[in-house]
Scaffold this motif. Structure first.
Motif, PDB file in Angstrom:
ATOM      1  N   TRP A  99       0.829  -1.206   0.000  1.00  0.00           N
ATOM      2  CA  TRP A  99       0.000   0.000   0.000  1.00  0.00           C
ATOM      3  C   TRP A  99       0.865   1.257   0.000  1.00  0.00           C
ATOM      4  CZ3 TRP A  99      -4.858   0.241  -1.282  1.00  0.00           C
ATOM      5  CH2 TRP A  99      -5.625  -0.894  -1.165  1.00  0.00           C
ATOM      6  N   GLY A 100       2.117   1.106   0.391  1.00  0.00           N
ATOM      7  CA  GLY A 100       3.026   2.245   0.364  1.00  0.00           C
ATOM      8  C   GLY A 100       3.324   2.727  -1.032  1.00  0.00           C
ATOM      9  N   TYR A 101       3.122   1.872  -2.019  1.00  0.00           N
ATOM     10  CA  TYR A 101       3.373   2.270  -3.400  1.00  0.00           C
ATOM     11  C   TYR A 101       2.414   3.355  -3.890  1.00  0.00           C
ATOM     12  CZ  TYR A 101       6.671  -1.541  -4.235  1.00  0.00           C
ATOM     13  OH  TYR A 101       7.742  -2.370  -4.226  1.00  0.00           O
ATOM     14  N   LEU A 102       1.339   3.571  -3.184  1.00  0.00           N
ATOM     15  CA  LEU A 102       0.421   4.642  -3.577  1.00  0.00           C
ATOM     16  C   LEU A 102       1.088   6.018  -3.480  1.00  0.00           C
ATOM     17  CD1 LEU A 102      -2.950   3.449  -2.026  1.00  0.00           C
ATOM     18  CD2 LEU A 102      -2.252   3.414  -4.422  1.00  0.00           C
ATOM     19  N   GLY A 103       2.136   6.104  -2.674  1.00  0.00           N
ATOM     20  CA  GLY A 103       2.868   7.360  -2.570  1.00  0.00           C
ATOM     21  C   GLY A 103       3.558   7.752  -3.859  1.00  0.00           C
ATOM     22  N   VAL A 104       3.811   6.779  -4.736  1.00  0.00           N
ATOM     23  CA  VAL A 104       4.427   7.087  -6.030  1.00  0.00           C
ATOM     24  C   VAL A 104       3.489   7.964  -6.858  1.00  0.00           C
ATOM     25  CG1 VAL A 104       5.254   6.055  -8.193  1.00  0.00           C
ATOM     26  CG2 VAL A 104       5.878   5.050  -6.011  1.00  0.00           C
ATOM     27  N   PHE A 105       2.187   7.813  -6.666  1.00  0.00           N
ATOM     28  CA  PHE A 105       1.239   8.646  -7.403  1.00  0.00           C
ATOM     29  C   PHE A 105       1.243  10.085  -6.899  1.00  0.00           C
ATOM     30  CE2 PHE A 105      -0.628   4.336  -7.862  1.00  0.00           C
ATOM     31  CZ  PHE A 105      -0.399   4.223  -9.219  1.00  0.00           C
ATOM     32  N   LEU A 106       1.869  10.329  -5.755  1.00  0.00           N
ATOM     33  CA  LEU A 106       2.078  11.685  -5.271  1.00  0.00           C
ATOM     34  C   LEU A 106       3.403  12.245  -5.782  1.00  0.00           C
ATOM     35  CD1 LEU A 106       1.373  14.046  -3.227  1.00  0.00           C
ATOM     36  CD2 LEU A 106       2.805  12.786  -1.617  1.00  0.00           C
ATOM     37  N   THR A 107       4.444  11.421  -5.751  1.00  0.00           N
ATOM     38  CA  THR A 107       5.763  11.927  -6.135  1.00  0.00           C
ATOM     39  C   THR A 107       5.949  12.017  -7.648  1.00  0.00           C
ATOM     40  OG1 THR A 107       6.725   9.704  -6.014  1.00  0.00           O
ATOM     41  CG2 THR A 107       6.875  11.078  -4.037  1.00  0.00           C
ATOM     42  N   ALA A 108       5.306  11.162  -8.427  1.00  0.00           N
ATOM     43  CA  ALA A 108       5.482  11.187  -9.886  1.00  0.00           C
ATOM     44  C   ALA A 108       5.044  12.510 -10.515  1.00  0.00           C
ATOM     45  CB  ALA A 108       4.778  10.005 -10.531  1.00  0.00           C
ATOM     46  N   PRO A 109       3.869  13.068 -10.169  1.00  0.00           N
ATOM     47  CA  PRO A 109       3.525  14.377 -10.758  1.00  0.00           C
ATOM     48  C   PRO A 109       4.466  15.499 -10.324  1.00  0.00           C
ATOM     49  CG  PRO A 109       1.572  13.343  -9.836  1.00  0.00           C
ATOM     50  CD  PRO A 109       2.735  12.508  -9.424  1.00  0.00           C
ATOM     51  N   ILE A 110       4.986  15.410  -9.095  1.00  0.00           N
ATOM     52  CA  ILE A 110       5.942  16.421  -8.642  1.00  0.00           C
ATOM     53  C   ILE A 110       7.219  16.324  -9.476  1.00  0.00           C
ATOM     54  CG2 ILE A 110       7.392  17.143  -6.693  1.00  0.00           C
ATOM     55  CD1 ILE A 110       5.133  16.192  -4.843  1.00  0.00           C
ATOM     56  N   LEU A 111       7.691  15.091  -9.702  1.00  0.00           N
ATOM     57  CA  LEU A 111       8.895  14.901 -10.503  1.00  0.00           C
ATOM     58  C   LEU A 111       8.693  15.351 -11.947  1.00  0.00           C
ATOM     59  CD1 LEU A 111      10.053  11.453  -9.111  1.00  0.00           C
ATOM     60  CD2 LEU A 111      11.275  13.621  -8.903  1.00  0.00           C
ATOM     61  N   ILE A 112       7.543  15.089 -12.500  1.00  0.00           N
ATOM     62  CA  ILE A 112       7.265  15.519 -13.876  1.00  0.00           C
ATOM     63  C   ILE A 112       7.193  17.048 -13.955  1.00  0.00           C
ATOM     64  CG2 ILE A 112       5.534  15.456 -15.728  1.00  0.00           C
ATOM     65  CD1 ILE A 112       5.022  12.515 -14.865  1.00  0.00           C
ATOM     66  N   GLY A 113       6.622  17.682 -12.935  1.00  0.00           N
ATOM     67  CA  GLY A 113       6.609  19.147 -12.881  1.00  0.00           C
ATOM     68  C   GLY A 113       8.012  19.722 -12.781  1.00  0.00           C
ATOM     69  N   ILE A 114       8.860  19.097 -11.967  1.00  0.00           N
ATOM     70  CA  ILE A 114      10.256  19.530 -11.864  1.00  0.00           C
ATOM     71  C   ILE A 114      10.955  19.367 -13.207  1.00  0.00           C
ATOM     72  CG2 ILE A 114      12.482  19.007 -10.791  1.00  0.00           C
ATOM     73  CD1 ILE A 114      10.938  18.268  -8.255  1.00  0.00           C
ATOM     74  N   TYR A 115      10.637  18.285 -13.922  1.00  0.00           N
ATOM     75  CA  TYR A 115      11.241  18.077 -15.247  1.00  0.00           C
ATOM     76  C   TYR A 115      10.910  19.237 -16.185  1.00  0.00           C
ATOM     77  CZ  TYR A 115      11.506  16.553 -20.072  1.00  0.00           C
ATOM     78  OH  TYR A 115      11.743  16.513 -21.421  1.00  0.00           O
ATOM     79  N   PHE A 116       9.644  19.671 -16.215  1.00  0.00           N
ATOM     80  CA  PHE A 116       9.268  20.754 -17.119  1.00  0.00           C
ATOM     81  C   PHE A 116       9.926  22.076 -16.726  1.00  0.00           C
ATOM     82  CE2 PHE A 116       5.681  17.921 -18.281  1.00  0.00           C
ATOM     83  CZ  PHE A 116       5.961  17.854 -19.631  1.00  0.00           C
TER      84      PHE A 116
END
Length: 133
Positions: free
Chosen positions: A40-57
């Motif tokens: 269930w801890g993997y649900l945190g990836v759905f929080l960090t992935a958009p942040i990382l994609i925003g940092i990429y842009f």
């Protein structure tokens, strides 16, 4: 705010987000105190992935102004993509170790870019590699 300060703040946010991602992937290991059963801890990836994609842009924008390297620009997108791929695949110990290795290597790369922000030049603008004679 100065553009260099913005790049430093983005790199700090990048390192912090990747470390949070690292904690998420280590939450499957029983010997850590933040162990979460049934992934269930993997649900945190759905929080960090958009942040990382925003940092990429944002880093892509600064790359066009030649303030960051292309490697620094690609790190958040690579971590976000591999994290999401690993989360959507069936959970195995091998994939968990792959995610931890990718996140750890990315933290070291991002920290390297964070601490070497001036591109190898000293305060006077001269390269450290030039001959002192």
């Amino acid at each position: 705010m100065e553009k260099n300060k913005k790049v430093v703040i983005l790199n700090i946010l990048l390192v912090g987000t990747i470390i949070l991602n690292l904690f998420i992937f280590t939450s499957r290991m029983r010997f850590f105190p933040w162990f979460i059963e049934d992934a269930w801890g993997y649900l945190g990836v759905f929080l960090t992935a958009p942040i990382l994609i925003g940092i990429y842009f944002m880093l892509r924008h600064f790359h066009k102004q030649q303030l960051v390297t292309s490697t620094n620009k690609v790190i958040p997108l690579f971590v976000a993509a591999t994290s999401l791929i690993i989360v959507f695949m069936p959970t195995t110990d091998f994939l968990n170790i792959v995610a931890i290795v990718i996140n750890a290597a990315s933290v070291f790369l991002a920290a390297n870019f964070l601490f070497n922000q001036n591109g190898g030049k000293n305060n006077y603008g001269f390269s450290r590699l030039k001959n002192q004679s």
